[in-house]
Design an enzyme around this catalytic site. Structure first.
Site, mmCIF file in Angstrom:
data_model
loop_
_atom_site.group_PDB
_atom_site.id
_atom_site.type_symbol
_atom_site.label_atom_id
_atom_site.label_comp_id
_atom_site.label_asym_id
_atom_site.label_seq_id
_atom_site.Cartn_x
_atom_site.Cartn_y
_atom_site.Cartn_z
ATOM 1 N N GLU A 10 20.613 42.869 -27.948
ATOM 2 C CA GLU A 10 20.148 42.751 -26.568
ATOM 3 C C GLU A 10 19.993 41.282 -26.159
ATOM 4 O O GLU A 10 18.949 40.838 -25.699
ATOM 5 C CB GLU A 10 18.845 43.518 -26.390
ATOM 6 C CG GLU A 10 19.064 45.010 -26.544
ATOM 7 C CD GLU A 10 17.795 45.837 -26.526
ATOM 8 O OE1 GLU A 10 17.820 46.962 -26.001
ATOM 9 O OE2 GLU A 10 16.772 45.376 -27.068
ATOM 10 N N GLU A 51 21.626 52.651 -31.912
ATOM 11 C CA GLU A 51 20.272 53.171 -31.703
ATOM 12 C C GLU A 51 20.383 54.515 -30.995
ATOM 13 O O GLU A 51 21.111 54.640 -30.011
ATOM 14 C CB GLU A 51 19.410 52.212 -30.871
ATOM 15 C CG GLU A 51 19.109 50.892 -31.557
ATOM 16 C CD GLU A 51 18.275 49.945 -30.691
ATOM 17 O OE1 GLU A 51 17.589 50.430 -29.762
ATOM 18 O OE2 GLU A 51 18.320 48.730 -30.944
#
Length: 974
Positions: free
Chosen positions: A423, A500
């Site tokens: 991220e 994820e």
């Protein structure tokens, strides 16, 4: 003017620490592999002198001087995170930075932790030595014997300094000044606590002339044979020899490639390792080498030519008492626990782990995505302006971080991918990191989820929290085309990984089965990594001495993300949550099924490598009285990806009867490094527990008016409300319609729009009130009609309760009919009772021993179970709906003191029993807030809304959503 006076650095503290620098640390040696050099080492771990200052301006100068007076300081253990030892407070944020986004600057109010240590050394360290810091959060300046060595950046990465010329045998002085924040903090915005300190070991390494500086073991595998090349940085190649005794390899010259002949390849299922010895005139280094090759072929990830499926978890490093300083025995135990629950892959979110973790992963067998210490997620709030991932000022620092990870971990066969970080947006610095990694180590894949829109510089197509239907679309190669045809073609040739998914926050995750079904039915889908392994709770103690786990906001942080840090398959104490047990069942690498006659067993081997030689099969038949018979089965060999039908002993088929359950287990035939002999890896069942008939048949007695109310058989009802008041002398209050539950973290999540909990609140499910429409007695029994509604709304639910007496009990038929303009969903359809708190013992027939909801509970088995009321609850760190047992046909609650009991029968209901109400459960922030109220709260549910993963991901899938609807069900009470 000289920067030093009598060996003391005289520059201003801010200039020495250089906290505004966007570059890497200074003064250290080039990155290199981590290995046991075979030379003396001195651990500097232990108690250090310590003092915390509120800012750099408040910190004294000259702290690096040998004669600096630290007599007034306290002490702190190293390694440690200083907020965990009473110095400052932990702070948790998920995305937002806890300081203004103003790179490279950080606030003046920047805690500074000064550490000092005096130590002696043996003579062998005086001929050359290195000082290694394995992890310092976030930025350190280091002095030895008054001389500045340099600075560290990259909290979860090692830094080493040359120190041999500065050491003396007695009274060395090491000083380390650590700043909590620096320009490097903009690169470390991971979803975790901000915990500064020297949190990994500090070690002095003897490194005389002629010692090896670096070793790179390149051990490949192809067509059953191993290929070995060992590169070294140190003395002349003529002084270095490489040997692998078990392969009869001796005196291999570094830098040459050798076909070593047939070898046992390394894989997560069979982690074969060989001792590799590198010798010089001054040392002998022993490494553990694994021969394996990682490739992409046909949009599949292959290890040694075999397609692999990741059954993975994301692993942070956290301890509830020590923060980031996780004890070795804790870390090793959790890896063994992962193996015991069928985990075969780890993503090191979102930084390189302690180096020992990778050594254990080599030995135990895990595929590892090794992730760089990089996340800049907080720039999303400023639309990614000045994001370091695309800022030339940060390029050297990012390349340095990548190099230090790759170099440190390059000799671990478990590492199959290098990940650029997490991220961190997009930008040229990420592409540069990827290119550097491919140039240095082309044997591994490069991963970065943030590049999914183009995948231009990565080797896998990676996503987070994509819903199942989208994952299936990608698996069929039907995902929308990219605008650039060349990039689209590149991405369609890549394997897909969910780096994820299945956000394991609180009660859940729901929907694991559907994801696994998708993974197993597409060659492009390489599996996924559950978010995440461990909850990040921090131990605290209430004023009355009860321990609980704290989360964001509990330490007075002005900016925090609450309990979003409590999202693991295990608690902070590494106690498995129900979600881990479900995961183990869902991803089990062997699927078994018994035929209807109990005469044969079908075995499907989903392993990538194993032929099941290391396993044994066992069977057992149970009935309500206990185990009826059991025994072993003949060993079975099944090739990976194949299946076989195994005959069962005649004794098994002969035992088949109503009310019996057959369980077949696949277990370890022998003890391994991670499991005992007999440890269960997979299982299946056949048979059933008796399904109770809840109907009453002909009424035994008609209602009559008696003392205390309306009497029907052994029961007494309130004549005005029609509510039950007692049964066989046992006080009961109910039933009341139940449409609401204490919201779970996933109920509160709004990842897909409006949270289910918000819908329920808008509908008023938590504040429904009831009125009795009618109470009608007849020879057939008692009919009670009640209407439940919400203040200010015109929707309602009409519930008809038809009671009849039968023998020593009551039968109840319930009809639920929605009235008016309902929308959205309901949490449940059931009935609630309150009972005496002395009913503390529970047993039931159905699914157990743990909880189950419509899209969870895959780990629960058919059988007969017992518990206490207290043990039915799951102590989630933030209290919420939990502990429902499902598929139940008989429930019994018992008072162990008096023998009083209540039995409920019916076809497949679920129940929960607690010493507090749903409202108390919903109001509690921590487990210590839950206090028994002197009653037992029993809920019998006909239907429940699913759990899903909307805390961060999709909510319950359509089959598991409970929309407002009519319902009918029957129960019998004795």
């Amino acid at each position: 003017m000289s920067e030093f006076v009598n060996g003391t650095d005289t520059r201003p503290p801010d200039e020495v620490m250089n906290l505004r620098s966007a570059g890497p640390g200074t003064g250290g040696i080039a990155p290199r592999a981590r290995f046991d050099s075979g030379l003396p080492e001195l651990s500097l771990d232990g108690d250090w002198r310590f003092q915390l200052w509120p800012s750099l301006d408040a910190a004294p100068g000259g702290v690096g001087a040998e004669d600096f007076d630290d007599s007034g300081w306290g002490s702190i253990p190293v390694p440690s995170s200083w907020p965990m030892h009473g110095h400052g407070q932990p702070a948790y944020t998920n995305v937002v930075y806890p300081f203004p986004v103003d790179p490279p600057f950080v606030p003046d109010a920047n805690p500074i932790g000064d550490h000092r240590l005096r130590f002696d050394v043996a003579p062998e360290f005086l001929n050359g030595a290195l000082l290694r810091f394995d992890g310092v959060d976030s930025a350190a300046t280091v002095w030895l014997n008054g001389r500045l060595l340099g600075t560290t950046r990259g909290s979860r990465l090692p830094t080493e300094f040359e120190v041999g010329n500065l050491l003396r045998e007695r009274d060395n002085v090491l000083a380390v000044r650590v700043a909590q924040f620096s320009a490097a903090s903009y690169l470390e915005d991971q979803d975790m606590w901000w915990l500064p300190g020297i949190f990994r070991s500090v070690t002095l390494l003897a490194h005389p002339a002629g010692a090896l500086r670096d070793i790179f073991v390149r051990a490949g595998y192809r067509d059953g044979r191993g290929e070995l090349r060992v590169e070294v940085d140190g003395p002349d190649a003529g002084q270095v020899r490489v040997s692998v005794p078990d392969l009869d390899v001796h005196d291999l010259v570094p830098g040459t490639t050798l076909d070593v002949g047939p070898v046992r390849p390394w894989s997560a299922e069979r982690p074969a390792l060989y001792d590799l010895i590198v010798s010089t005139p001054v040392q002998s280094v022993r490494l553990r080498a694994g021969f394996r090759t990682v490739t992409v072929d046909g949009a599949q990830i292959r290890i040694n030519g075999n397609p692999v499926l990741f059954r993975g978890v994301n692993r942070h490093e956290h301890h509830p008492d020590f923060g980031r300083a996780v004890p070795a025995q804790t870390a090793l135990a959790e890896l063994r626990l992962m193996k015991q629950h069928n985990v075969n892959a780890i993503r090191t979110s979102h930084y390189p782990p302690h180096p020992d973790v990778l050594s254990w992963a080599d030995e135990l067998g895990f595929y590892v995505i090794d992730e760089c210490d990089l996340e800049t997620h907080g720039f999303t709030f400023v639309e990614w302006r000045n994001n370091p991932s695309d800022d030339p000022a940060y390029r050297e620092a990012l390349l340095d971080r990548m190099a230090r990870m790759v170099e440190r971990d390059k000799n671990h066969p478990c590492v199959v991918m290098w990940s650029l970080g997490n991220e961190a947006g997009e930008g040229g610095n990420l592409a540069a990191m990827a290119q550097w990694s491919k140039n240095r180590d082309p044997s591994r894949l490069v991963h970065y989820e943030g590049a999914w829109r183009s995948t231009a510089y990565v080797d896998v197509y990676s996503r987070m929290y994509a819903p199942v239907d989208e994952v299936e679309t990608i698996g069929r190669f039907e995902d929308p085309a990219l605008a650039d045809p060349a990039l689209d073609e590149h991405r369609r040739g890549l394997p897909f990984v969910l780096c994820e998914y299945a956000h394991a926050m609180g009660n859940g995750p729901g929907g694991l089965s559907e994801y696994q079904h998708a993974f197993e039915n597409s060659t492009r889908l390489s599996g996924g990594f559950v978010w995440e392994w461990v909850e990040h709770g921090i131990h605290r103690t209430s004023p009355d001495g009860v321990r609980y786990d704290a989360y964001g906001g509990d330490f007075g942080e002005p900016v925090h993300d609450g309990n979003f840090v409590i999202d693991g398959l295990v608690s902070a104490d590494r106690v498995p949550r129900p979600g881990l047990l479900d995961f183990k069942k869902v991803v089990e690498p062997v699927r078994m099924a018994v035929d209807d006659d109990w005469r044969t067993l079908r075995v499907a081997n989903l392993h990538d490598v194993s032929d099941l030689a290391e396993f044994a099969l066992r069977w057992a038949v149970h009935e309500e009285a206990g185990q009826r018979c059991a025994g072993p089965l003949e060993p079975v060999r099944v090739a990976p990806g194949d299946s076989a039908v195994v005959p069962l002993p005649a004794e098994v088929g002969d035992a088949r009867a109503a009310g019996r359950v057959l369980t077949v287990s696949l277990v370890l035939a022998q003890a391994t490094a991670w499991g005992e002999e007999g440890h269960e890896v997979a299982w299946c069942q056949a048979g059933s527990v008796p399904v109770e008939d809840a109907g009453a048949g002909a009424a035994v007695t008609a209602p009559r008016t008696g003392d205390g109310g309306l009497v029907l058989g052994p029961a007494v009802f309130d004549p005005a409300t029609g509510l039950l008041r007692s049964l066989n002398g046992l006080a009961i209050d109910g039933p009341e319609l139940g449409l609401w539950r204490a919201p779970t973290d996933n109920d509160r999540g709004a990842a897909e729009g409006v949270a289910d909990a918000s819908v329920w609140e808008e509908l008023g499910l938590h504040r429904m009130v009831s009125r009795t429409v009618s109470v009608t007695a007849s020879a057939d029994g008692l009919v009670v009609v009640r209407r439940s509604g919400t203040a200010g709304r015109d929707h309602a639910v009409d519930v008809t309760y038809r009671w009849s007496s039968a023998e020593a009990g009551l039968s109840l038929a319930v009809d639920v009919v929605p009235v008016g303009p309902w929308s959205g969903s309901w949490a449940r359809i059931g009935v609630d009772f309150t009972l005496p708190a002395t009913l503390t013992e529970v047993d039931w027939a159905g699914l157990g021993p743990g909880p189950r909801y419509p899209d969870t509970g895959q780990a629960q088995r058919l059988g007969w179970f017992s518990s206490t009321v207290a043990d039915l609850s799951v102590d989630y760190t933030r209290p919420q709906e939990n502990g429902a047992r499902a598929g139940v046909s008989r429930l019994r609650l018992r008072d162990p003191g008096t023998g009083a009991q209540l039995t409920v029968r019916g076809p497949e209901f679920s129940f929960s029993a607690r010493p507090w109400s749903r409202y108390a459960l919903a109001a509690a922030r921590h487990t210590v807030d839950l206090v028994p109220d002197g009653r037992l709260h029993l809920s019998i549910d006909h239907q429940q809304h699913g759990i899903g993963t909307a805390s961060c991901g999709p909510g319950p899938l359509p089959p598991y959503r409970l929309t407002p609807r009519a319902a009918s069900f029957e129960l019998r009470f004795t």
